[in-house]
Enzyme design. Structure first.
Site, PDB file in Angstrom:
ATOM      1  N   ASN A  24       0.870  -1.179   0.000  1.00 56.08           N
ATOM      2  CA  ASN A  24       0.000   0.000   0.000  1.00 56.08           C
ATOM      3  C   ASN A  24       0.908   1.232   0.000  1.00 56.08           C
ATOM      4  O   ASN A  24       2.121   1.119   0.185  1.00 56.08           O
ATOM      5  CB  ASN A  24      -0.970  -0.015   1.188  1.00 56.08           C
ATOM      6  CG  ASN A  24      -0.242  -0.059   2.513  1.00 56.08           C
ATOM      7  OD1 ASN A  24       0.504   0.856   2.843  1.00 56.08           O
ATOM      8  ND2 ASN A  24      -0.432  -1.138   3.259  1.00 56.08           N
ATOM      9  N   ASP A  34       1.710  -8.800   1.240  1.00 59.25           N
ATOM     10  CA  ASP A  34       2.609  -7.808   1.855  1.00 59.25           C
ATOM     11  C   ASP A  34       3.077  -8.316   3.224  1.00 59.25           C
ATOM     12  O   ASP A  34       4.288  -8.346   3.527  1.00 59.25           O
ATOM     13  CB  ASP A  34       1.820  -6.495   1.986  1.00 59.25           C
ATOM     14  CG  ASP A  34       2.670  -5.285   2.302  1.00 59.25           C
ATOM     15  OD1 ASP A  34       3.908  -5.387   2.257  1.00 59.25           O
ATOM     16  OD2 ASP A  34       2.082  -4.219   2.590  1.00 59.25           O
TER      17      ASP A  34
HETATM   18  N1  AR6 Z   1       1.958 -15.663  -2.145  1.00 52.31           N
HETATM   19  C1  AR6 Z   1       1.290 -15.372  -3.270  1.00 52.31           C
HETATM   20  N2  AR6 Z   1       0.088 -14.741  -3.280  1.00 52.31           N
HETATM   21  C2  AR6 Z   1      -0.437 -14.399  -2.078  1.00 52.31           C
HETATM   22  C3  AR6 Z   1       0.209 -14.659  -0.852  1.00 52.31           C
HETATM   23  C4  AR6 Z   1       1.469 -15.323  -0.905  1.00 52.31           C
HETATM   24  N3  AR6 Z   1       2.172 -15.624   0.188  1.00 52.31           N
HETATM   25  N4  AR6 Z   1      -0.584 -14.191   0.155  1.00 52.31           N
HETATM   26  C5  AR6 Z   1      -1.688 -13.661  -0.419  1.00 52.31           C
HETATM   27  N5  AR6 Z   1      -1.614 -13.795  -1.769  1.00 52.31           N
HETATM   28  P1  AR6 Z   1      -3.503  -8.896  -1.258  1.00 52.31           P
HETATM   29  P2  AR6 Z   1      -4.106  -6.402  -2.711  1.00 52.31           P
HETATM   30  C6  AR6 Z   1      -2.556 -13.385  -2.820  1.00 52.31           C
HETATM   31  O1  AR6 Z   1      -4.691  -8.681  -0.387  1.00 52.31           O
HETATM   32  O2  AR6 Z   1      -5.444  -6.878  -3.080  1.00 52.31           O
HETATM   33  C7  AR6 Z   1      -2.201  -5.573   2.035  1.00 52.31           C
HETATM   34  O3  AR6 Z   1      -2.636  -5.420   3.355  1.00 52.31           O
HETATM   35  C8  AR6 Z   1      -3.994 -13.130  -2.422  1.00 52.31           C
HETATM   36  O4  AR6 Z   1      -4.697 -14.350  -2.272  1.00 52.31           O
HETATM   37  O5  AR6 Z   1      -2.249  -9.355  -0.631  1.00 52.31           O
HETATM   38  O6  AR6 Z   1      -3.240  -5.714  -3.741  1.00 52.31           O
HETATM   39  C9  AR6 Z   1      -1.367  -4.388   1.555  1.00 52.31           C
HETATM   40  O7  AR6 Z   1      -0.603  -3.812   2.587  1.00 52.31           O
HETATM   41  C10 AR6 Z   1      -4.469 -12.319  -3.619  1.00 52.31           C
HETATM   42  O8  AR6 Z   1      -4.828 -13.172  -4.713  1.00 52.31           O
HETATM   43  O9  AR6 Z   1      -3.137  -7.528  -2.070  1.00 52.31           O
HETATM   44  C11 AR6 Z   1      -2.408  -3.430   1.041  1.00 52.31           C
HETATM   45  O10 AR6 Z   1      -2.960  -2.653   2.079  1.00 52.31           O
HETATM   46  C12 AR6 Z   1      -3.233 -11.510  -4.034  1.00 52.31           C
HETATM   47  O11 AR6 Z   1      -2.137 -12.132  -3.345  1.00 52.31           O
HETATM   48  C13 AR6 Z   1      -3.473  -4.351   0.478  1.00 52.31           C
HETATM   49  O12 AR6 Z   1      -3.339  -5.583   1.176  1.00 52.31           O
HETATM   50  C14 AR6 Z   1      -3.279 -10.057  -3.635  1.00 52.31           C
HETATM   51  O13 AR6 Z   1      -3.960  -9.923  -2.378  1.00 52.31           O
HETATM   52  C15 AR6 Z   1      -3.248  -4.637  -0.991  1.00 52.31           C
HETATM   53  O14 AR6 Z   1      -4.311  -5.402  -1.484  1.00 52.31           O
END
Ligand code: AR6
Length: 178
Positions: A24, A34
């Site tokens: 973010n 993240d």
């Molecule tokens: N490896 C691969 N993919 C993953 C992993 C992992 N270890 N963990 C989660 N995903 P998100 P966004 C997937 O929410 O929507 C954070 O709090 C997950 O299932 O991580 O861009 C940041 O600080 C999904 O398909 O990112 C921001 O505040 C994808 O990664 C916010 O979330 C992205 O989910 C960003 O939201």
């Protein structure tokens, strides 16, 4: 022409030169991928993010932009932090934000290349907490990667078999070999 791979798994264990983080604007951590990257990579990553905030990015990283830090304890050499847009819901705003999602991928791939990374792993940016519909997120991710001249290997690491299936279908529909 880069090779595009789709795998199911955890991005933090990928043996690649650079790992892209769906961060973010604060760059100070969060949940989802993240949180996983900071937890696995250790405190050096956050320390460098704090230094960036104190120097070149006092207002944070704008949506669609990318910045690199150390990867700490991860196998990779760099973490490339990018900020995807929040899904605005169907309507006129969606197109503008979709362009920002493509920017996030394009800027991350360009930064990877400029660092000298030959391989990069990316998550489905915006498709988690930020609420982007999976099929649309996959189309933007894949079409942007396919239009990129580098790096040699672009690996999308999808966290669930369902998301892997969505990316596979999108690749087929777009005629992208993955
Ligand atoms: N490896 C691969 N993919 C993953 C992993 C992992 N270890 N963990 C989660 N995903 P998100 P966004 C997937 O929410 O929507 C954070 O709090 C997950 O299932 O991580 O861009 C940041 O600080 C999904 O398909 O990112 C921001 O505040 C994808 O990664 C916010 O979330 C992205 O989910 C960003 O939201």
């Amino acid at each position: 022409m880069p090779r595009i791979e789709l795998v199911t798994g955890d991005i933090t264990v990928q043996q690649v030169d650079a790992i892209v983080n769906a961060a973010n604007s604060s760059l100070l951590g969060g949940g989802g991928v993240d949180g996983a990257i900071h937890a696995a990579g250790g405190p050096e990553i956050l320390a460098e993010c704090r230094r960036l905030r104190a120097t070149s990015l006092p207002d944070g990283l704008p949506t669609g932009q990318s910045v690199a830090t150390t990867a700490g304890r991860l196998h990779a050499r760099w973490v490339i932090h990018t900020v995807g847009p929040v899904w605005p819901g169907d309507g006129p705003e969606a197109d503008a934000r979709r362009a920002l999602l493509a920017d996030a991928y394009r800027n991350s791939l360009e930064l990877a290349e400029s660092l000298g990374a030959a391989s990069v792993a990316l998550p489905a940016v915006s498709a988690g907490v930020y609420g982007w519909p999976a099929a649309d997120a996959a189309r933007v991710a894949l079409s942007t990667a396919a239009a990129s001249p580098a790096p040699e290997l672009i690996r999308f690491v999808l966290f669930s078999p369902t998301m892997h299936g969505v990316f596979t279908e999108a690749a087929t529909a777009l005629g992208i070999e993955a």
